[in-house]
Structures are given as structure tokens and as C-alpha cells.
Design a protein around this motif. Structure first.
Motif, PDB file in Angstrom:
ATOM      1  N   MET A  89       3.805  20.114 -27.694  1.00 43.83           N
ATOM      2  CA  MET A  89       4.545  18.942 -27.542  1.00 43.83           C
ATOM      3  C   MET A  89       4.187  18.132 -26.214  1.00 43.83           C
ATOM      4  N   THR A  90       4.500  17.029 -26.131  1.00 49.07           N
ATOM      5  CA  THR A  90       4.491  16.247 -24.895  1.00 49.07           C
ATOM      6  C   THR A  90       5.439  16.416 -23.987  1.00 49.07           C
ATOM      7  N   VAL A  91       5.180  16.882 -22.445  1.00 51.42           N
ATOM      8  CA  VAL A  91       6.142  16.961 -21.637  1.00 51.42           C
ATOM      9  C   VAL A  91       6.739  15.631 -21.270  1.00 51.42           C
ATOM     10  N   PRO A  92       8.188  15.697 -21.105  1.00 49.31           N
ATOM     11  CA  PRO A  92       8.725  14.437 -20.738  1.00 49.31           C
ATOM     12  C   PRO A  92       8.171  14.276 -19.286  1.00 49.31           C
ATOM     13  N   LEU A  93       8.068  12.959 -18.883  1.00 50.60           N
ATOM     14  CA  LEU A  93       7.610  12.794 -17.364  1.00 50.60           C
ATOM     15  C   LEU A  93       8.767  11.999 -16.532  1.00 50.60           C
ATOM     16  N   LEU A  94       8.611  12.250 -15.077  1.00 49.77           N
ATOM     17  CA  LEU A  94       9.489  11.582 -14.196  1.00 49.77           C
ATOM     18  C   LEU A  94       8.438  10.726 -13.339  1.00 49.77           C
ATOM     19  N   THR A  95       8.624   9.582 -13.007  1.00 47.40           N
ATOM     20  CA  THR A  95       7.726   8.759 -12.302  1.00 47.40           C
ATOM     21  C   THR A  95       8.274   8.724 -10.774  1.00 47.40           C
ATOM     22  N   LEU A  96       7.232   9.055  -9.962  1.00 42.67           N
ATOM     23  CA  LEU A  96       7.752   9.266  -8.423  1.00 42.67           C
ATOM     24  C   LEU A  96       7.616   7.930  -8.029  1.00 42.67           C
ATOM     25  N   ASN A  97       8.004   7.682  -6.574  1.00 41.01           N
ATOM     26  CA  ASN A  97       8.303   6.473  -6.100  1.00 41.01           C
ATOM     27  C   ASN A  97       6.767   5.699  -5.669  1.00 41.01           C
ATOM     28  N   ASN A  98       5.883   6.425  -5.909  1.00 39.77           N
ATOM     29  CA  ASN A  98       4.492   5.823  -5.889  1.00 39.77           C
ATOM     30  C   ASN A  98       4.012   5.671  -6.984  1.00 39.77           C
ATOM     31  N   GLY A  99       4.549   5.632  -8.327  1.00 32.19           N
ATOM     32  CA  GLY A  99       3.962   5.550  -9.529  1.00 32.19           C
ATOM     33  C   GLY A  99       3.470   6.593 -10.094  1.00 32.19           C
ATOM     34  N   VAL A 100       3.427   7.838  -9.787  1.00 28.65           N
ATOM     35  CA  VAL A 100       2.557   8.989 -10.091  1.00 28.65           C
ATOM     36  C   VAL A 100       3.656   9.755 -10.911  1.00 28.65           C
ATOM     37  N   GLN A 101       3.058  10.089 -12.338  1.00 29.42           N
ATOM     38  CA  GLN A 101       4.060  10.736 -13.026  1.00 29.42           C
ATOM     39  C   GLN A 101       3.877  12.184 -13.068  1.00 29.42           C
ATOM     40  N   LEU A 102       5.352  12.845 -12.962  1.00 31.33           N
ATOM     41  CA  LEU A 102       5.298  14.507 -12.779  1.00 31.33           C
ATOM     42  C   LEU A 102       5.821  14.850 -13.956  1.00 31.33           C
ATOM     43  N   PRO A 103       5.361  15.901 -14.684  1.00 33.23           N
ATOM     44  CA  PRO A 103       6.040  16.563 -15.833  1.00 33.23           C
ATOM     45  C   PRO A 103       7.419  17.060 -15.212  1.00 33.23           C
ATOM     46  N   THR A 104       8.362  16.898 -16.313  1.00 32.35           N
ATOM     47  CA  THR A 104       9.689  17.539 -15.823  1.00 32.35           C
ATOM     48  C   THR A 104       9.755  18.813 -15.425  1.00 32.35           C
ATOM     49  N   ILE A 105       9.052  19.825 -16.219  1.00 36.21           N
ATOM     50  CA  ILE A 105       9.257  21.164 -15.943  1.00 36.21           C
ATOM     51  C   ILE A 105       7.797  21.726 -15.564  1.00 36.21           C
ATOM     52  N   GLY A 106       7.887  22.653 -14.875  1.00 31.91           N
ATOM     53  CA  GLY A 106       6.505  23.218 -14.303  1.00 31.91           C
ATOM     54  C   GLY A 106       6.691  24.709 -13.941  1.00 31.91           C
ATOM     55  N   LEU A 107       5.485  25.342 -13.827  1.00 31.40           N
ATOM     56  CA  LEU A 107       5.564  26.804 -13.578  1.00 31.40           C
ATOM     57  C   LEU A 107       5.583  26.953 -11.984  1.00 31.40           C
ATOM     58  N   GLY A 108       6.370  27.738 -11.744  1.00 32.18           N
ATOM     59  CA  GLY A 108       6.403  28.151 -10.391  1.00 32.18           C
ATOM     60  C   GLY A 108       5.624  29.475 -10.018  1.00 32.18           C
ATOM     61  N   VAL A 109       5.079  29.770  -9.055  1.00 30.53           N
ATOM     62  CA  VAL A 109       4.325  31.031  -8.855  1.00 30.53           C
ATOM     63  C   VAL A 109       4.758  31.826  -7.689  1.00 30.53           C
ATOM     64  N   PHE A 110       6.149  31.461  -7.070  1.00 31.39           N
ATOM     65  CA  PHE A 110       6.548  32.008  -5.746  1.00 31.39           C
ATOM     66  C   PHE A 110       6.445  33.670  -6.130  1.00 31.39           C
ATOM     67  N   GLN A 111       6.186  34.426  -5.347  1.00 34.49           N
ATOM     68  CA  GLN A 111       6.451  36.053  -5.279  1.00 34.49           C
ATOM     69  C   GLN A 111       5.378  36.646  -6.666  1.00 34.49           C
ATOM     70  N   THR A 112       4.666  35.797  -7.243  1.00 34.47           N
ATOM     71  CA  THR A 112       3.825  36.026  -8.338  1.00 34.47           C
ATOM     72  C   THR A 112       2.588  36.951  -7.917  1.00 34.47           C
ATOM     73  N   PRO A 113       2.474  38.243  -7.804  1.00 35.06           N
ATOM     74  CA  PRO A 113       1.310  38.949  -7.470  1.00 35.06           C
ATOM     75  C   PRO A 113      -0.105  38.137  -7.800  1.00 35.06           C
ATOM     76  N   PRO A 114      -1.290  37.892  -6.887  1.00 39.07           N
ATOM     77  CA  PRO A 114      -2.417  37.353  -7.169  1.00 39.07           C
ATOM     78  C   PRO A 114      -2.911  37.846  -8.725  1.00 39.07           C
ATOM     79  N   ASP A 115      -2.934  39.215  -8.931  1.00 34.11           N
ATOM     80  CA  ASP A 115      -3.704  39.900  -9.942  1.00 34.11           C
ATOM     81  C   ASP A 115      -2.769  39.224 -11.319  1.00 34.11           C
TER      82      ASP A 115
END
Length: 295
Positions: A1-27
Motif C-alpha cells: 500500500m501507499t504510505v500516507p504522507l505528511l508535508t514538512l514546512n519546506n514542502g518535503v513529504q515525509l511518510p507518516t510511519i518510519g522504521l527506527g533503528v535505535f539500539q538495533t545491533p549492526p548485524d
């Protein structure tokens, strides 16, 4: 499916949901990123301090998803604050990611004890933005007073402020300050992964209030928390290394919480922070060298 987008204050569109990798081991990072992109994610959030930017880049390449379809967000660590140091931090991050352009480049902390370095670091972001090396710039973990001081000495309003935000710690005053300046609130730990519900020793995923709402929609407590953030207009970046959980977190666009359900989740706020207090972030206790690309 197409991810809904949010429009930033400079016009760039950001997907509503993203994957975070904090504390995800490199491997484990490459596989997690690849699984996310195959599940439909188009936004990956990393940071120099996470030590896994190289693996994020590899996961994106392995996924087969075209580079221009993936929004890459990363962060400058406090050890690289200062104008020239932050310009070099871009080179390090871009080199590890294997890209020429970073879509969203932000400061990881306010560093109140050396806000002069914070200002210089942000001015470097403004230069990178003006040169087209980054498509949008922003901040993370900035409180209202930090935003005011930053805006007084810089030109480009941050596109995002990434903050700890989940049902138990909602930072409503900070959300209002972001909104007043046209800054998108982006939630890290959006499913309360670093906390427990109320005064319980149980996970937020076991909160009876959330489970009751989840049951009415045939969803999980995690999906309810993500949907709450999305419906209230925020960017959410949950993390997981498991392909099944990564896919489950993305499956939040086929139901809608009612106004009463949104209000019930709003009422879970305890005002208790789970992560470090922004004022306590200093070079002495959190500074660490960020390796060069290739090291």
C-alpha cells in the motif's frame, strides 16, 4: 500500500510511519531495514550515535527499492557539534549510508550546557540545506526554551522535532510549541517501549485500557498506540528487529480510532519521562567520538 504522507514546512513529504533503528545491533540492522522496505515502509530513521548507518544503507540497497523512494533520516551527535565539525559529520554519515544526499538531517540533542556549539551546528545544517546536500533539517529532544533560543539566532525553522512521545509521556506543551512554529512533532518510542503503564511493572503492551480498545478493532495494543499518534497528526517511528513485528507495526491504516478512544488514550499521560532529561545531556557524560566512514 501507499504510505500516507505528511508535508514538512519546506514542502518535503515525509511518510507518516518510519522504521527506527535505535539500539538495533549492526548485524541485525540490514535485515530489519530490508524487511521494513519490503513491508511497505519508505522512511528509515537512524543516527550517527547508533553505530548502524552503514547497515541502514546496505539494507536499503538490498531491498531493491529505488533510493529516491526512501526518505533517510539521520542525526548529528553532540560530539560533532560546531560549524566545521557538523559539516564533517554530514560527510561521515553520507559516507556510511552510501548516499550523496540525506533527506532529513537533524541535531540529536539540544546540548544546553554548550548551546553555542548547538547554534553553530545548526548553522552548518542550514549551509548543507542551502547547498542541496540535505533536503530538510531539524532537531531532536529540544524543549520549548531550546527552540526559542535556536530560532532567535538562526534562519531556517526546523522541519521536525523528534521527541519521546507515547501515551504515558505526551509532552503537550512541547507539541504546542512545535505546532506554533510550524515544526512537525515526530515521536520516538511511540509505543512506550521504554516505559510501563501507569505504576505497573507490566509492559505498555499489556495495558488493559489499550487492550480494550485494541479488541474492538481486532488489533494489538502497539497498533492502537501507533494509530493514535498518526490520527493526531504526528510522525511515528517504531523500532523492531523482527520481520513479523515490523510488518504488524505498519498495518495501521485500515482502522480508525473514535474520538472517545483517542481521548481515553490522551488520559493515560503520566508526565513521566522514560528517556534521559534533555537538560542533563552534556559532553562530559554523553560525549563519544563518532568514527569516520570506513573505520
Amino acid at each position: 500500500m501507499t504510505v500516507p504522507l505528511l508535508t514538512l514546512n519546506n514542502g518535503v513529504q515525509l511518510p507518516t510511519i518510519g522504521l527506527g533503528v535505535f539500539q538495533t545491533p549492526p548485524d541485525e540492522t540490514t535485515d530489519a531495514v530490508e524487511a521494513a522496505l519490503r513491508a511497505g515502509y519508505r522512511h528509515i530513521d537512524t543516527a550517527a550515535a547508533y553505530g548502524n548507518e552503514q547497515q541502514v544503507g546496505e539494507g536499503i540497497r538490498r531491498s531493491g527499492v529505488p533510493r529516491d523512494e526512501v526518505l533517510i533520516e539521520t542525526k548529528v551527535w553532540i560530539s560533532d557539534y560546531g560549524y566545521d565539525a557538523t559539516l564533517h559529520a554530514f560527510e561521515k554519515s553520507a559516507g556510511k549510508l552510501g548516499v550523496d544526499t540525506i533527506d532529513l538531517f537533524i541535531l540529536h540533542q539540544a546540548l544546553p550546557s554548550r548551546f553555542d556549539l548547538t547554534i553553530e551546528a545548526y548553522k552548518a545544517l542550514e549551509t548543507l540545506f542551502a547547498e542541496g546536500k540535505v533536503r530538510a533539517i531539524g532537531v531532536s529532544n529540544f524543549m520549548p526554551e531550546h527552540l526559542e533560543k535556536l530560532l532567535a539566532e538562526t534562519t531556517v525553522v526546523p522541519a521536525v522535532n523528534q521527541i519521546e512521545l507515547h501515551p504515558y509521556f505526551q509532552q503537550k506543551e512541547l507539541q504546542a510549541a512545535n505546532a506554533a512554529h510550524g515544526i512537525l512533532t515526530q515521536a520516538w518510542s511511540p509505543i512506550g517501549g521504554i516505559t510501563h503503564y501507569r505504576d505497573s511493572d507490566k509492559s505498555a503492551l499489556e495495558d488493559p485500557a489499550l487492550l480494550a480498545i485494541a479488541e474492538t478493532h481486532g488489533k494489538s495494543a502497539a497498533q492502537v498506540m501507533l494509530r493514535w499518534g498518526i490520527q493526531e497528526g504526528r510522525s511515528v517511528i517504531p523500532k523492531s528487529t523482527k520481520a513479523t513485528r515490523i510488518a504488524e507495526n505498519f498495518d495501521v491504516f485500515d482502522f480508525e480510532l473514535t474520538p472517545d478512544q483517542l481521548a481515553a488514550i490522551d488520559d493515560l499521560d503520566t508526565g513521566t519521562r522514560g528517556g534521559p532529561e534533555p537538560e542533563f545531556i552534556t559532553l562530559d557524560n554523553f560525549g563519544k567520538p563518532i568514527p569516520e566512514a570506513g573505520e
